[in-house]
Design a protein around this motif. Structure first.
Motif, mmCIF file in Angstrom:
data_model
loop_
_atom_site.group_PDB
_atom_site.id
_atom_site.type_symbol
_atom_site.label_atom_id
_atom_site.label_comp_id
_atom_site.label_asym_id
_atom_site.label_seq_id
_atom_site.Cartn_x
_atom_site.Cartn_y
_atom_site.Cartn_z
ATOM 1 N N LYS A 77 -65.821 -54.556 -44.284
ATOM 2 C CA LYS A 77 -65.384 -53.925 -45.526
ATOM 3 C C LYS A 77 -66.544 -53.351 -46.334
ATOM 4 C CE LYS A 77 -63.537 -55.154 -50.069
ATOM 5 N NZ LYS A 77 -63.081 -56.254 -50.950
ATOM 6 N N GLY A 78 -67.637 -54.109 -46.503
ATOM 7 C CA GLY A 78 -68.725 -53.736 -47.398
ATOM 8 C C GLY A 78 -68.582 -54.407 -48.752
ATOM 9 N N VAL A 79 -69.565 -54.220 -49.606
ATOM 10 C CA VAL A 79 -69.562 -54.845 -50.930
ATOM 11 C C VAL A 79 -69.060 -53.859 -51.981
ATOM 12 C CG1 VAL A 79 -71.423 -56.465 -50.381
ATOM 13 C CG2 VAL A 79 -71.991 -54.218 -51.338
ATOM 14 N N ASP A 80 -68.671 -54.393 -53.131
ATOM 15 C CA ASP A 80 -68.100 -53.553 -54.182
ATOM 16 C C ASP A 80 -69.155 -52.881 -55.053
ATOM 17 O OD1 ASP A 80 -65.192 -54.136 -53.813
ATOM 18 O OD2 ASP A 80 -65.900 -56.178 -54.136
ATOM 19 N N VAL A 81 -70.248 -53.592 -55.343
ATOM 20 C CA VAL A 81 -71.297 -53.050 -56.220
ATOM 21 C C VAL A 81 -72.660 -53.395 -55.634
ATOM 22 C CG1 VAL A 81 -72.372 -53.180 -58.519
ATOM 23 C CG2 VAL A 81 -69.875 -53.175 -58.310
ATOM 24 N N ILE A 82 -73.593 -52.446 -55.733
ATOM 25 C CA ILE A 82 -74.988 -52.669 -55.330
ATOM 26 C C ILE A 82 -75.895 -52.338 -56.506
ATOM 27 C CG2 ILE A 82 -76.867 -51.968 -53.792
ATOM 28 C CD1 ILE A 82 -74.773 -51.245 -51.698
ATOM 29 N N LEU A 83 -76.854 -53.220 -56.780
ATOM 30 C CA LEU A 83 -77.898 -52.965 -57.775
ATOM 31 C C LEU A 83 -79.195 -52.751 -57.014
ATOM 32 C CD1 LEU A 83 -78.568 -52.841 -60.811
ATOM 33 C CD2 LEU A 83 -79.120 -55.277 -60.694
ATOM 34 N N ASP A 84 -79.765 -51.548 -57.122
ATOM 35 C CA ASP A 84 -80.886 -51.146 -56.266
ATOM 36 C C ASP A 84 -82.095 -50.719 -57.088
ATOM 37 O OD1 ASP A 84 -82.280 -50.231 -53.856
ATOM 38 O OD2 ASP A 84 -81.867 -48.220 -54.604
ATOM 39 N N ASN A 85 -83.273 -51.209 -56.710
ATOM 40 C CA ASN A 85 -84.519 -50.793 -57.350
ATOM 41 C C ASN A 85 -85.460 -50.092 -56.372
ATOM 42 O OD1 ASN A 85 -85.307 -52.918 -55.774
ATOM 43 N ND2 ASN A 85 -86.155 -54.169 -57.431
ATOM 44 N N VAL A 86 -84.975 -49.781 -55.169
ATOM 45 C CA VAL A 86 -85.827 -49.181 -54.137
ATOM 46 C C VAL A 86 -85.740 -47.663 -54.165
ATOM 47 C CG1 VAL A 86 -86.284 -49.049 -51.656
ATOM 48 C CG2 VAL A 86 -85.664 -51.245 -52.700
ATOM 49 N N GLY A 87 -84.527 -47.129 -54.297
ATOM 50 C CA GLY A 87 -84.383 -45.681 -54.408
ATOM 51 C C GLY A 87 -84.184 -44.975 -53.080
ATOM 52 N N GLY A 88 -84.938 -43.893 -52.878
ATOM 53 C CA GLY A 88 -84.744 -42.987 -51.756
ATOM 54 C C GLY A 88 -84.542 -43.617 -50.395
ATOM 55 N N PRO A 89 -85.460 -44.469 -49.921
ATOM 56 C CA PRO A 89 -85.338 -45.005 -48.564
ATOM 57 C C PRO A 89 -84.081 -45.834 -48.327
ATOM 58 C CG PRO A 89 -87.553 -45.343 -49.420
ATOM 59 C CD PRO A 89 -86.719 -44.871 -50.564
ATOM 60 N N TYR A 90 -83.478 -46.354 -49.398
ATOM 61 C CA TYR A 90 -82.301 -47.207 -49.252
ATOM 62 C C TYR A 90 -80.991 -46.457 -49.507
ATOM 63 C CZ TYR A 90 -84.420 -51.878 -48.769
ATOM 64 O OH TYR A 90 -85.071 -52.981 -48.309
ATOM 65 N N LEU A 91 -81.033 -45.195 -49.930
ATOM 66 C CA LEU A 91 -79.819 -44.543 -50.389
ATOM 67 C C LEU A 91 -78.744 -44.488 -49.311
ATOM 68 C CD1 LEU A 91 -78.213 -43.150 -52.554
ATOM 69 C CD2 LEU A 91 -79.366 -41.003 -51.997
ATOM 70 N N GLN A 92 -79.073 -44.005 -48.116
ATOM 71 C CA GLN A 92 -78.069 -43.914 -47.058
ATOM 72 C C GLN A 92 -77.553 -45.290 -46.669
ATOM 73 O OE1 GLN A 92 -76.891 -40.779 -45.436
ATOM 74 N NE2 GLN A 92 -75.307 -42.352 -45.238
ATOM 75 N N ARG A 93 -78.442 -46.249 -46.533
ATOM 76 C CA ARG A 93 -78.014 -47.596 -46.142
ATOM 77 C C ARG A 93 -77.165 -48.246 -47.237
ATOM 78 N NH1 ARG A 93 -83.424 -50.438 -44.114
ATOM 79 N NH2 ARG A 93 -84.431 -48.777 -45.326
ATOM 80 N N ASN A 94 -77.478 -47.966 -48.486
ATOM 81 C CA ASN A 94 -76.638 -48.484 -49.566
ATOM 82 C C ASN A 94 -75.230 -47.903 -49.493
ATOM 83 O OD1 ASN A 94 -78.447 -50.246 -50.850
ATOM 84 N ND2 ASN A 94 -79.337 -48.606 -52.082
ATOM 85 N N LEU A 95 -75.125 -46.595 -49.282
ATOM 86 C CA LEU A 95 -73.805 -45.977 -49.160
ATOM 87 C C LEU A 95 -73.035 -46.568 -47.985
ATOM 88 C CD1 LEU A 95 -74.643 -42.217 -49.871
ATOM 89 C CD2 LEU A 95 -73.718 -43.913 -51.463
ATOM 90 N N ASP A 96 -73.745 -46.832 -46.892
ATOM 91 C CA ASP A 96 -73.103 -47.397 -45.708
ATOM 92 C C ASP A 96 -72.666 -48.842 -45.924
ATOM 93 O OD1 ASP A 96 -73.556 -44.996 -44.421
ATOM 94 O OD2 ASP A 96 -75.357 -45.694 -43.371
ATOM 95 N N SER A 97 -73.222 -49.495 -46.951
ATOM 96 C CA SER A 97 -72.912 -50.903 -47.221
ATOM 97 C C SER A 97 -71.790 -51.091 -48.221
ATOM 98 C CB SER A 97 -74.171 -51.618 -47.751
ATOM 99 O OG SER A 97 -75.219 -51.576 -46.808
ATOM 100 N N LEU A 98 -71.309 -50.003 -48.836
ATOM 101 C CA LEU A 98 -70.304 -50.101 -49.885
ATOM 102 C C LEU A 98 -68.881 -50.069 -49.333
ATOM 103 C CD1 LEU A 98 -71.824 -47.782 -52.635
ATOM 104 C CD2 LEU A 98 -71.402 -50.248 -52.859
ATOM 105 N N ALA A 99 -68.012 -50.804 -49.995
ATOM 106 C CA ALA A 99 -66.583 -50.797 -49.681
ATOM 107 C C ALA A 99 -65.913 -49.578 -50.313
ATOM 108 C CB ALA A 99 -65.946 -52.080 -50.198
#
Length: 275
Positions: free
Chosen positions: A209-231
């Motif tokens: 499913k993925g998670v509902d909310v992500i709080l990120d302080n990394v920025g660019g390198p994590y953007l695609q992976r964050n989107l892929d991790s969201l529900a």
């Protein structure tokens, strides 16, 4: 009064304790606070290096949060505040001094059982986490939440308040020691980003499913992976760019799962000015 001044841009040796001009009496809606302790934030270190000047009208001295005792009240300060109250405060600067003038709207009471020294580290994390994750991303009980940099000041506060509200918490950190600290605060799933791919682990733990909310302080390198991790209907809130500001991303996931990306300012000064 005494204050910590930046003699010239540089390392910690650039900080000097100096006798400086005393502050004026607090103006309308302001209070004068005798500083007991001040928090240390990354923005302070960047200011010390000469790369983050204070905005017009702000104190030239570092310090974006502090704790202490109210010495004097300006006109029309709300009656909840009185001389002698112990408080902590979000600042536009000036916390590295013996006294600071603060708009009353930026004060918080020191919680029962919390020392003044510990309270100095509360305003930045409390205001950042509450205003981003809860007021803007609307993280709610029963949802799931990924915190990057779980052992940071922001991260440790976010873990505790999320668990208090009945939210499943995922964290990433770069060592087993840091992950153990996060687990001790209540984090449910702890991921070492140096040895494990967080997207795969999140998918595994959430049955895809993925998670509902992500709080990120990394920025660019994590953007695609964050989107892929969201529900579906997931929200990504970016509060920093420790890894950089430039990336390439496939936006298809945003359309397919109705994802939202939100971004905050880099320091409390913008928040404080709106308080």
């Amino acid at each position: 009064m005494r204050a910590v001044a930046i003699a010239s841009p540089g390392g910690p040796e650039a900080l000097q304790v100096r006798e400086v001009e005393d502050l004026p009496a607090p103006g309308e809606g302001e209070v004068l606070v005798a500083v007991a302790a001040a928090g240390v934030n990354r923005a302070d270190t960047v200011q010390r290096q000469g790369r983050y000047p204070p905005p017009p009208g702000a104190s030239p001295y570092p310090g974006l949060e502090c704790s202490g005792t109210i010495l004097a009240l300006g006109a029309n300060v709300p009656p909840r505040w009185a001389v002698g109250d112990q408080v902590c405060a979000l600042l536009t600067g000036g916390g590295y001094a013996e006294k600071v003038v603060v708009p009353a709207g930026q004060l918080l009471p020191v919680p029962e059982g919390v020392s003044l020294a510990d309270a100095a580290g509360l305003p930045e994390v409390a205001c950042t986490v509450w205003s981003t994750v809860f007021m803007t991303s609307h993280l709610s009980p029963g949802e799931s939440f990924l915190i990057h940099g779980g052992s940071s000041g922001i991260g440790t506060f976010a873990i505790q308040i999320a668990k208090h509200l009945g939210i499943k918490v995922f964290v990433t950190a770069g060592s087993e020691e840091k992950l153990a600290a996060c687990a001790g605060l209540g984090a449910d799933v702890c991921i070492n980003y140096k040895t494990e791919e967080f997207v795969a682990r999140i998918k595994e733990e959430t049955n895809g499913k993925g998670v509902d909310v992500i709080l990120d302080n990394v920025g660019g390198p994590y953007l695609q992976r964050n989107l892929d991790s969201l529900a579906v209907d997931g929200r990504l809130f970016i509060i920093g760019f420790m890894g950089g500001t430039v990336t390439e991303v496939n936006l298809q996931a945003m359309l397919a799962r109705r994802l939202t990306i939100q971004v905050a300012g880099l320091r409390s000064r913008s928040l404080a000015n709106k308080a």
